[in-house]
Design a protein around this motif. Structure first.
Motif, PDB file in Angstrom:
ATOM      1  N   GLU A   1     -95.347   9.339 -48.988  1.00 52.16           N
ATOM      2  CA  GLU A   1     -93.894   9.560 -49.204  1.00 52.16           C
ATOM      3  C   GLU A   1     -92.844   8.574 -48.674  1.00 52.16           C
ATOM      4  O   GLU A   1     -93.280   7.843 -47.442  1.00 52.16           O
ATOM      5  CB  GLU A   1     -93.555  10.998 -48.422  1.00 52.16           C
ATOM      6  N   GLN A   2     -91.844   8.179 -49.505  1.00 46.96           N
ATOM      7  CA  GLN A   2     -90.950   7.244 -48.990  1.00 46.96           C
ATOM      8  C   GLN A   2     -89.588   7.941 -48.835  1.00 46.96           C
ATOM      9  O   GLN A   2     -89.160   8.177 -49.823  1.00 46.96           O
ATOM     10  CB  GLN A   2     -90.970   6.095 -49.871  1.00 46.96           C
ATOM     11  N   VAL A   3     -89.027   7.718 -47.590  1.00 48.80           N
ATOM     12  CA  VAL A   3     -87.638   8.211 -47.434  1.00 48.80           C
ATOM     13  C   VAL A   3     -86.793   7.050 -47.407  1.00 48.80           C
ATOM     14  O   VAL A   3     -87.101   5.898 -46.624  1.00 48.80           O
ATOM     15  CB  VAL A   3     -87.729   8.889 -45.900  1.00 48.80           C
ATOM     16  N   GLY A   4     -85.700   6.787 -48.353  1.00 45.08           N
ATOM     17  CA  GLY A   4     -84.815   6.175 -48.236  1.00 45.08           C
ATOM     18  C   GLY A   4     -83.983   6.053 -47.037  1.00 45.08           C
ATOM     19  O   GLY A   4     -84.357   6.255 -45.980  1.00 45.08           O
ATOM     20  N   ARG A   5     -82.675   5.373 -46.805  1.00 43.09           N
ATOM     21  CA  ARG A   5     -82.081   5.191 -45.848  1.00 43.09           C
ATOM     22  C   ARG A   5     -82.135   6.398 -44.950  1.00 43.09           C
ATOM     23  O   ARG A   5     -81.737   7.844 -45.235  1.00 43.09           O
ATOM     24  CB  ARG A   5     -80.516   4.922 -46.242  1.00 43.09           C
ATOM     25  N   ALA A   6     -82.468   6.403 -43.622  1.00 44.90           N
ATOM     26  CA  ALA A   6     -82.769   7.353 -42.909  1.00 44.90           C
ATOM     27  C   ALA A   6     -82.095   7.062 -41.335  1.00 44.90           C
ATOM     28  O   ALA A   6     -82.328   5.943 -40.990  1.00 44.90           O
ATOM     29  CB  ALA A   6     -84.015   7.877 -42.621  1.00 44.90           C
ATOM     30  N   PRO A   7     -81.458   8.271 -40.765  1.00 44.39           N
ATOM     31  CA  PRO A   7     -80.966   8.111 -39.390  1.00 44.39           C
ATOM     32  C   PRO A   7     -81.991   7.881 -38.264  1.00 44.39           C
ATOM     33  O   PRO A   7     -82.928   8.817 -38.577  1.00 44.39           O
ATOM     34  CB  PRO A   7     -79.958   8.917 -39.348  1.00 44.39           C
ATOM     35  N   LEU A   8     -81.896   7.142 -37.420  1.00 41.83           N
ATOM     36  CA  LEU A   8     -82.954   7.092 -36.475  1.00 41.83           C
ATOM     37  C   LEU A   8     -82.395   7.382 -35.063  1.00 41.83           C
ATOM     38  O   LEU A   8     -81.111   7.404 -34.783  1.00 41.83           O
ATOM     39  CB  LEU A   8     -83.533   5.676 -36.186  1.00 41.83           C
ATOM     40  N   PRO A   9     -82.986   8.312 -34.209  1.00 44.01           N
ATOM     41  CA  PRO A   9     -84.559   8.540 -34.518  1.00 44.01           C
ATOM     42  C   PRO A   9     -84.805   9.469 -35.598  1.00 44.01           C
ATOM     43  O   PRO A   9     -83.716  10.394 -35.760  1.00 44.01           O
ATOM     44  CB  PRO A   9     -84.906   9.249 -32.841  1.00 44.01           C
ATOM     45  N   TRP A  10     -86.163   9.436 -36.107  1.00 42.34           N
ATOM     46  CA  TRP A  10     -86.484  10.189 -37.340  1.00 42.34           C
ATOM     47  C   TRP A  10     -87.763  10.694 -36.741  1.00 42.34           C
ATOM     48  O   TRP A  10     -88.662  10.143 -36.168  1.00 42.34           O
ATOM     49  CB  TRP A  10     -86.553   9.061 -38.484  1.00 42.34           C
TER      50      TRP A  10
END
Length: 157
Positions: free
Chosen positions: A85-94
């Protein structure tokens, strides 16, 4: 007068022997079940580890964002097929919980935005860290991977 030898009834002998046989069967069955439970689970399928993938970043100008996060998991614990699975732009922490079958590769990769240093961890049952990693340099991805134990319910130390 000499005393007569004590006579034991056949019923008492059969009762004692029957008790011994039952005790042996119970103990032997317990030992056999303990040694063969893992085999039954492997044969019937459905053996997966509950893992938690975590991603983070330190420093840099990415504002605590990941450009991408990729992770590997098994959508069905009764089949060997895996997905990435690839998640695009994501806030960190994730963080993401995923099932990974026994004996399979668990992997998470975090690509930070900007000049941040990405971090990643893989946790077993949400507690025990079984893999962790860090970007080799700012702006470069961090990758964590581990091959899960092939023995159900027994993760090596």
């Amino acid at each position: 007068m000499p005393s007569q030898p004590r006579r034991t009834s056949h019923g008492t002998v059969y009762l004692v022997l029957g008790g011994l046989v039952v005790a042996c069967l119970v103990i032997g069955g317990g030992v056999w079940a303990q040694n063969n439970t893992a085999w039954f689970k492997r044969v019937r399928g459905g053996n997966a580890w509950d893992l938690t993938y975590q991603a983070g970043a330190v420093g840099g100008g990415g504002g605590g964002q990941a450009a991408t996060v990729r992770y590997r998991f098994n959508p069905d614990s009764f089949e060997r097929a895996h997905r990435i699975e690839q998640v695009g732009r994501a806030p960190l922490p994730w963080s993401k919980q995923a099932l990974v079958n026994t004996g399979e590769l668990a992997r998470v990769e975090v690509e930070p935005e900007g000049d941040a240093i990405a971090t990643c961890r893989i946790l077993l049952d949400g507690v025990r860290v079984v893999a962790e990693g860090r970007s080799p340099s700012p702006g470069r991805p961090a990758a964590c991977q581990v091959t899960t134990s092939s023995t159900p319910e027994k993760w090596p130390h």
